[in-house]
Design an enzyme around this catalytic site. Structure first.
Site, mmCIF file in Angstrom:
data_model
loop_
_atom_site.group_PDB
_atom_site.id
_atom_site.type_symbol
_atom_site.label_atom_id
_atom_site.label_comp_id
_atom_site.label_asym_id
_atom_site.label_seq_id
_atom_site.Cartn_x
_atom_site.Cartn_y
_atom_site.Cartn_z
ATOM 1 C CE LYS A 1 36.961 38.950 25.852
ATOM 2 N NZ LYS A 1 36.342 40.013 26.708
ATOM 3 C CG ASP B 1 33.010 38.835 28.089
ATOM 4 O OD1 ASP B 1 32.087 38.319 28.755
ATOM 5 O OD2 ASP B 1 34.189 38.896 28.473
ATOM 6 C CE LYS C 1 33.237 38.722 32.356
ATOM 7 N NZ LYS C 1 33.890 39.304 31.169
ATOM 8 C CG ASP D 1 20.182 44.916 36.932
ATOM 9 O OD1 ASP D 1 19.282 44.884 37.805
ATOM 10 O OD2 ASP D 1 20.820 45.936 36.644
ATOM 11 C CB THR E 1 40.392 33.316 34.455
ATOM 12 O OG1 THR E 1 40.319 34.486 33.641
ATOM 13 C CG2 THR E 1 39.598 32.203 33.812
ATOM 14 N NE ARG F 1 46.019 40.968 29.634
ATOM 15 C CZ ARG F 1 45.816 40.974 30.953
ATOM 16 N NH1 ARG F 1 46.445 41.850 31.721
ATOM 17 N NH2 ARG F 1 44.998 40.105 31.508
#
Length: 224
Positions: free
Chosen positions: A32, A59, A61, A64, A115, A205
């Site tokens: 990703k 990713d 996002k 607009d 999240t 992470r």
């Protein structure tokens, strides 16, 4: 896909990102690449990670007006992403145009609720009701707009799967039981998310900042 784990390679140095991708590629299903990576490394960086040989999840996002999002979607055709995100809160017309402008083999999924947010955060933006209700509303809108699926936390994926049986569901906020949650507020384990119907598990992470990323990736793979 046989391995649903996509590692989030949001690292400031391209050499580090490519090196990590090469090390863990045998234990994950794809990579990703988010805003941090794309702003730092652009198309060139995406191509470099694609050379590792696994699917790419962009990713970005997009959020607009419909025409702008459609143009952005067309501009990334050359990168041949397997998955691209748009914000479901951009509305039906925007999502319809995003899907229409996407390349043939690209899945377009709508981000429902980050999240890192909880219900108090929702209330502060003027959205009434629970996180669950908000995700369900946006999932229904995304399905109506013709998207392939949504991004949601593991807390909602079972309910969304029940409502949208053919959907493609991306679940971020994945943590092993002994991992720090960091800035995430709604996290689940890889096994729980998969059992509840997740199609893709996004892990950042717990792998990228592990002392031994290969060992961390293998540990996640073993739970599936």
């Amino acid at each position: 896909m046989t391995n649903p784990v996509f590692v989030a390679l949001d690292l400031p140095r391209l050499e580090d990102a490519k090196g990590l991708a090469t090390r863990v590629k045998s234990h994950v299903g794809g990579f990703k690449l988010g805003l941090e990576f794309f702003c730092a490394h652009g198309h060139h960086g995406v191509h470099e990670i694609a050379h590792v040989g696994l699917p790419i999840f962009l990713d970005l996002k997009f959020h607009d007006i419909p025409n702008t999002v459609a143009g952005a979607m067309q501009s990334i055709h050359v990168l041949e992403p397997a998955i691209v995100t748009v914000h479901a809160s951009g509305g039906r017309a925007m999502m319809e145009d995003a899907k229409a402008a996407a390349s043939e083999h690209c899945k377009v999924v709508g981000v429902t609720m980050l999240t890192s947010l909880d219900e108090r955060d929702l209330a502060r933006t003027g959205v009434a009701g629970s996180a669950h209700d908000q995700v369900m509303r946006l999932a229904e809108l995304a399905e109506t707009a013709g998207l392939d699926g949504i991004v949601c936390s593991g807390h909602e994926v079972a309910a969304v799967r029940k409502q949208w049986k053919s959907g493609f569901f991306v679940v971020p906020g994945i943590r092993m039981k002994d991992n720090s949650v960091g800035d995430q507020k709604r996290v689940v384990t890889p096994r729980a998310a998969r059992d509840d119907g997740a199609s893709v598990l996004v892990v950042g992470r717990p792998v990228t900042r592990a002392e031994d990323p290969v060992l961390a990736a293998r540990a996640i793979e073993a739970t599936l």
